[in-house]
Design a protein around this motif. Structure first.
Motif, short mmCIF file in Angstrom:
data_model
loop_
_atom_site.label_atom_id
_atom_site.label_comp_id
_atom_site.label_asym_id
_atom_site.label_seq_id
_atom_site.Cartn_x
_atom_site.Cartn_y
_atom_site.Cartn_z
N MET A 1 -8.14 -8.70 -3.02
CA MET A 1 -8.14 -7.25 -2.79
C MET A 1 -8.45 -6.96 -1.33
O MET A 1 -9.50 -7.34 -0.83
CB MET A 1 -9.19 -6.56 -3.66
CG MET A 1 -8.98 -6.64 -5.15
SD MET A 1 -10.36 -5.86 -6.05
CE MET A 1 -10.20 -4.15 -5.50
N SER B 1 -4.96 -1.75 -0.27
CA SER B 1 -5.18 -0.34 -0.60
C SER B 1 -4.81 -0.09 -2.07
O SER B 1 -5.38 -0.68 -2.96
CB SER B 1 -4.36 0.53 0.35
OG SER B 1 -4.71 1.88 0.23
N ALA B 2 -3.83 0.80 -2.32
CA ALA B 2 -3.43 1.07 -3.70
C ALA B 2 -2.91 -0.20 -4.38
O ALA B 2 -3.10 -0.39 -5.59
CB ALA B 2 -2.35 2.15 -3.74
N CYS C 1 2.62 5.13 -3.68
CA CYS C 1 1.39 4.45 -4.09
C CYS C 1 1.54 3.94 -5.52
O CYS C 1 2.15 4.59 -6.36
CB CYS C 1 0.19 5.40 -4.03
SG CYS C 1 -0.04 6.27 -2.47
N TRP D 1 -2.75 3.18 -9.79
CA TRP D 1 -3.84 2.38 -10.33
C TRP D 1 -4.91 3.22 -11.02
O TRP D 1 -5.64 2.74 -11.89
CB TRP D 1 -4.50 1.60 -9.20
CG TRP D 1 -4.99 2.47 -8.08
CD1 TRP D 1 -4.27 2.89 -7.00
CD2 TRP D 1 -6.28 3.07 -7.96
NE1 TRP D 1 -5.03 3.71 -6.19
CE2 TRP D 1 -6.27 3.84 -6.75
CE3 TRP D 1 -7.45 3.04 -8.73
CZ2 TRP D 1 -7.38 4.56 -6.32
CZ3 TRP D 1 -8.55 3.76 -8.29
CH2 TRP D 1 -8.52 4.51 -7.11
N GLY E 1 0.82 -1.21 0.00
CA GLY E 1 0.00 0.00 0.00
C GLY E 1 0.85 1.26 0.00
O GLY E 1 2.08 1.20 -0.04
N ALA F 1 -4.05 -3.22 -3.79
CA ALA F 1 -5.23 -4.01 -4.14
C ALA F 1 -5.86 -3.50 -5.43
O ALA F 1 -6.28 -4.27 -6.29
CB ALA F 1 -6.24 -3.96 -3.00
N SER F 2 -5.93 -2.18 -5.57
CA SER F 2 -6.51 -1.59 -6.77
C SER F 2 -5.67 -1.91 -8.00
O SER F 2 -6.20 -2.19 -9.08
CB SER F 2 -6.62 -0.07 -6.58
OG SER F 2 -7.36 0.25 -5.41
N HIS G 1 -12.55 -6.31 3.32
CA HIS G 1 -12.72 -4.88 3.58
C HIS G 1 -13.42 -4.69 4.92
O HIS G 1 -14.41 -5.37 5.21
CB HIS G 1 -13.54 -4.22 2.47
CG HIS G 1 -13.15 -2.80 2.23
ND1 HIS G 1 -12.70 -2.33 1.01
CD2 HIS G 1 -13.10 -1.74 3.06
CE1 HIS G 1 -12.41 -1.05 1.10
NE2 HIS G 1 -12.65 -0.66 2.34
N SER H 1 -9.08 -3.82 0.97
CA SER H 1 -9.31 -2.36 1.04
C SER H 1 -8.95 -1.66 -0.27
O SER H 1 -8.28 -0.62 -0.26
CB SER H 1 -8.51 -1.75 2.20
OG SER H 1 -8.79 -2.41 3.41
N GLY H 2 -9.38 -2.24 -1.37
CA GLY H 2 -9.08 -1.66 -2.67
C GLY H 2 -10.28 -1.02 -3.33
O GLY H 2 -11.39 -1.02 -2.80
#
Length: 283
Positions: A196, A174-175, A132, A135, A93, A177-178, A238, A198-199
């Motif tokens: 993922m 986060s980033a 980050c 994404w 992240g 995961a995205s 999440h 928290s994406g």
């Protein structure tokens, strides 16, 4: 006739005390400064120090459309060149390094127990000051260039190490995961699964400004995912108390994947096992 000026005993004592105090303050200040510098160096070094334990922590780098990216590969001990192991790609992240992500997830310990390889790509601070993964930057194509560079790192590891190319999975927070989700939809046949934590689902943002709105749950994907049987299975994690990335993004990602697979949600069911907290399950 000139008279030589003399100092009183009191003046001499004050001067002597002042000199002594000055030396002590300077000495203490030097020690404090040295200690502060040592602590700062230690703090920075800790972010790059590999986790302890058996196995190899191998440094590498790959070059792609987004430039050069560093990575680390964890390899369990005793791996033979004639065997093929699964590979898990872990995307950190914002504000993290590869080593920090390995420390916090303790994934190397699981890889040691289950015997698989773990790849930890690391974002370059020149590409993003906060570390980050980009994404969201699809309008300028930076996101796609970065995804292609990550794929180049994966290909390089598959070429140099005993990787089972049919057993490569993605995971990120986060980033990360995205970016994992974006990488999965850009190259769906390359991965067996994606997780993922928290994406934000793909297509929810196309710039830094829209990324903030998407993280807060104020934007939805601009277009559905293409109907494809090749999309890898998705695991979404999440927390409802997440104040950085709205939990609505987790639900949106699951719904996005389900829609691409032509799946429809059944009625939610409340479940409880033993003394565990109840949960709602939708199939």
């Amino acid at each position: 006739m000139t008279r030589k000026a003399t100092r009183s005993p009191l003046a001499k004592a004050v001067q002597k005390a002042t000199r002594s105090l000055t030396r002590k303050v300077f000495k203490a200040g030097s020690k404090a400064m040295s200690k502060a510098v040592s602590q700062a160096v230690e703090a920075v070094s800790a972010t790059y120090r590999p986790p302890r334990g058996a196995g190899d922590w191998i440094a590498g780098q790959a070059i792609g459309p987004a430039g050069l990216r560093r990575f680390h590969l964890f390899r369990p001990p005793g791996v033979r060149n004639d065997e093929r192991l699964p590979l898990l790609v872990m995307l950190h992240g914002c504000g993290q390094t590869a080593a920090q992500f390995a420390h916090s997830t303790r994934m190397n310990g699981i890889a040691l127990r289950e015997r698989f390889l773990v790849l930890y790509p690391e974002q370059d601070r020149t590409a993003n000051p906060q570390g980050c993964w980009n994404w969201y930057d699809t309008r300028s194509r930076h996101a796609d260039a970065e995804a292609a560079t990550l794929l180049a790192a994966i290909d390089q590891v598959c070429l140099l190490y005993p990787v089972d190319r049919e057993a490569v999975a993605l995971a990120g927070i986060s980033a990360g995961a995205s970016m994992a989700a974006l990488l999965a939809i850009r190259h769906p046949t390359r991965f067996r699964a994606v997780a993922m934590h928290s994406g934000v689902p793909p297509g929810s943002a196309h710039s830094a400004a829209t990324a903030l709105a998407a993280m807060r749950g104020r934007r939805t994907a601009s277009a559905p995912l293409p109907q494809a049987d090749g999309l890898p299975p998705l695991l979404v994690i999440h927390g409802r108390a997440d104040h950085v990335v709205a939990a609505a993004n987790g639900r949106a990602a699951a719904e996005q994947w389900a829609a691409a697979a032509g799946a429809r949600a059944a009625a939610p069911r409340r479940m409880q096992r033993g003394a565990r907290p109840p949960r709602t399950r939708t199939e």
